[in-house]
Motif scaffolding. Structure first.
Motif, short mmCIF file in Angstrom:
data_model
loop_
_atom_site.label_atom_id
_atom_site.label_comp_id
_atom_site.label_asym_id
_atom_site.label_seq_id
_atom_site.Cartn_x
_atom_site.Cartn_y
_atom_site.Cartn_z
N SER A 279 6.80 -2.63 -7.57
CA SER A 279 7.47 -2.24 -6.20
C SER A 279 6.55 -2.96 -5.21
O SER A 279 5.29 -3.25 -5.10
CB SER A 279 7.17 -0.78 -6.22
OG SER A 279 6.39 -0.46 -6.32
N SER A 280 7.06 -3.33 -4.05
CA SER A 280 6.19 -3.55 -2.49
C SER A 280 6.21 -2.34 -2.21
O SER A 280 7.18 -1.39 -2.25
CB SER A 280 6.88 -4.30 -2.14
OG SER A 280 8.61 -4.40 -1.24
N ALA A 281 5.05 -1.90 -1.20
CA ALA A 281 5.24 -0.47 -0.90
C ALA A 281 4.21 -0.32 0.85
O ALA A 281 3.75 -1.58 1.27
CB ALA A 281 3.98 0.21 -1.08
N ALA A 282 4.56 0.34 1.90
CA ALA A 282 3.88 0.05 3.39
C ALA A 282 3.76 1.94 3.09
O ALA A 282 4.05 2.52 2.52
CB ALA A 282 5.34 0.21 4.41
N PHE A 283 2.55 1.81 3.82
CA PHE A 283 1.83 3.00 3.39
C PHE A 283 1.57 3.61 5.10
O PHE A 283 1.53 2.99 5.94
CB PHE A 283 -0.43 2.91 3.49
CG PHE A 283 0.41 2.28 1.78
CD1 PHE A 283 0.23 3.44 0.16
CD2 PHE A 283 0.25 0.96 1.02
CE1 PHE A 283 0.42 3.19 -0.31
CE2 PHE A 283 -0.16 0.72 0.10
CZ PHE A 283 0.04 1.88 -1.08
N HIS A 284 2.09 4.68 5.47
CA HIS A 284 2.16 4.79 6.66
C HIS A 284 1.10 6.10 6.63
O HIS A 284 1.38 7.21 6.34
CB HIS A 284 3.47 6.24 7.09
CG HIS A 284 3.09 5.69 9.15
ND1 HIS A 284 2.85 5.43 10.15
CD2 HIS A 284 3.06 7.34 8.99
CE1 HIS A 284 2.66 5.92 11.21
NE2 HIS A 284 2.82 6.82 10.51
N VAL A 285 -0.38 6.42 7.79
CA VAL A 285 -1.05 7.46 7.54
C VAL A 285 -0.56 8.55 8.30
O VAL A 285 -0.20 8.13 9.79
CB VAL A 285 -2.80 7.12 8.23
CG1 VAL A 285 -3.58 8.05 8.43
CG2 VAL A 285 -2.88 5.62 7.56
N ILE A 286 -0.90 9.58 7.97
CA ILE A 286 0.00 10.79 8.94
C ILE A 286 -1.41 11.61 9.77
O ILE A 286 -1.47 11.97 10.82
CB ILE A 286 0.50 11.75 8.10
CG1 ILE A 286 2.00 11.44 7.18
CG2 ILE A 286 0.73 13.33 8.78
CD1 ILE A 286 2.94 10.56 8.36
N LYS A 287 -2.20 11.88 8.96
CA LYS A 287 -3.51 11.85 9.57
C LYS A 287 -4.98 11.57 8.05
O LYS A 287 -4.83 11.39 7.25
CB LYS A 287 -3.90 14.03 9.29
CG LYS A 287 -3.44 15.26 8.81
CD LYS A 287 -4.08 16.00 9.70
CE LYS A 287 -2.81 16.96 8.69
NZ LYS A 287 -3.83 18.44 9.70
N GLY A 288 -6.12 11.18 9.07
CA GLY A 288 -6.93 11.00 8.18
C GLY A 288 -7.37 9.45 8.71
O GLY A 288 -7.07 8.87 8.61
#
Ligand code: 1HN
Length: 345
Positions: A279-288
């Motif tokens: 699978s391809s993926a996108a990561f979105h940072v909520i915090k940290g």
């Protein structure tokens, strides 16, 4: 198995011209392009979008283009492998950052692709889906499934920004993407299902004979509960790592037909080294904060940033502070097509 197949140049020019005139072409010179050996050769390259760099551009869009002239005021996140203006962040995932100013509304429409919003900043925004008003608070995940009417509004005092993720590239490729416009929806005067019917995980409205649950029973996943669940879980896992999939509370299935969403926590000083996934993926940072390595490219990430990984990418996510991310991926689609795969690294 031949390593090198015949090329176009090897063929006589008159034969090539006759084939072109007849509307045909030889497969063998193109075979390896469409069917490489061993693993796909993705066009997609790792992408990184620093929110603090994009924020002023979004605000400038707010000053330059009234929402009436934009319908949706969005800056699209283009895959570096496809170049500026590409309407996709990976082969299957479209991403955009959308700005809504206080008092604005974005008109109602319904379309074939499905969308999800992950709220980046601001208070007072809301999305209405099929008459249900879904408040948008930072980190919330809000679904607008394909075929459901939706419009956006803003009752607060500061700009609201959210990340849109859509399966648009897939629908566009299938020549199945279109929308229908309509008037703003009447809003039912009751809180959304996450606050009424699905307030506690493991509890669902009592089933009645003949009463079928809605296809999309819960369309808002409040971040506060997600973070609390990850933190609790991480206290009992190795390295403070925890992952939770967003699921339909009635069926346990993925929340949408093609896109999946996974909330992740990586404890400070720890690293996540997942297997290679198809699978391809996108990561979105909520915090940290932390450092991601994707196919050898180093990405220093902070709160509200977004980055992407192509299929079968080698991914390491190392947290410098406790990091909370939402991963958007296309595993539900690949599961349905029967080819989702993970490989040891
Ligand atoms: C859309 O409907 C929205 O409803 C946002 O907020 C972005 C990008 C492409 C196609 C439809 C929305 C979109 C979109």
């Amino acid at each position: 198995m031949a390593e090198q197949l015949g090329t176009l140049e090897e063929l006589p020019q008159d034969y090539r011209d006759d084939m072109t005139a007849a509307g045909v072409a030889p497969l063998w010179p193109m075979m390896r392009n469409v069917l490489p050996h061993g693993a796909p050769r993705p066009v997609t390259r790792p992408g990184y979008w620093n929110y603090q760099a994009i924020r002023p551009l979004l605000h400038r869009a707010g000053a330059l283009t009234p929402v009436e002239k934009a319908e949706r005021r969005v800056l699209v996140l283009s895959d570096p492998g496809r170049g500026a203006g590409a309407m996709q962040a990976t082969a299957s995932i479209y991403l955009g950052l959308q700005l809504l100013l206080p008092g604005e509304t974005a008109p109602a429409h319904v379309h074939t692709p499905s969308a999800v919003r992950i709220v980046v900043e601001g208070k007072g925004g809301y999305t209405v889906v099929d008459g249900e008003k879904l408040p948008m608070e930072e980190g919330d995940l809000v679904l607008t499934p394909g075929g459901e009417w939706h419009d956006h509004g803003h009752e607060g005092t500061e700009p609201v920004v959210w990340l849109d993720a859509l399966d648009l590239p897939l629908f566009y490729y299938l020549e199945g993407s279109y929308a229908t416009e309509g008037p703003l929806q009447a809003q039912r005067n009751r809180p959304d299902a996450s606050q009424v019917e699905y307030l506690s995980s493991g509890l669902a409205p009592s089933r009645k004979l003949g009463g079928a649950a809605r296809r999309y029973p819960m369309m808002r996943y409040p971040w506060g509960r997600t973070e609390a669940a990850l933190t609790e879980m991480a206290a009992y896992t190795d390295g403070g790592l925890a992952e939770l999939d967003y699921v339909n509370p009635e069926t346990g299935a993925d929340v949408l037909p093609t896109m999946g969403f996974t909330a992740m926590r990586i404890g400070a000083g720890q690293a996540d080294r997942p297997p290679l996934r198809s699978s391809s993926a996108a990561f979105h940072v909520i915090k940290g904060r932390g450092i991601a390595t994707i196919n050898g490219e180093t990405i220093t990430f902070g709160p509200k940033d977004t980055f992407t990984a192509p299929v079968f990418a080698e991914i390491t996510l190392a947290a410098e502070e406790d990091a909370y991310l939402v991963r958007v991926h296309d595993r539900p689609l690949q599961d349905k097509l029967g080819y989702y795969e993970e490989r040891a690294r």
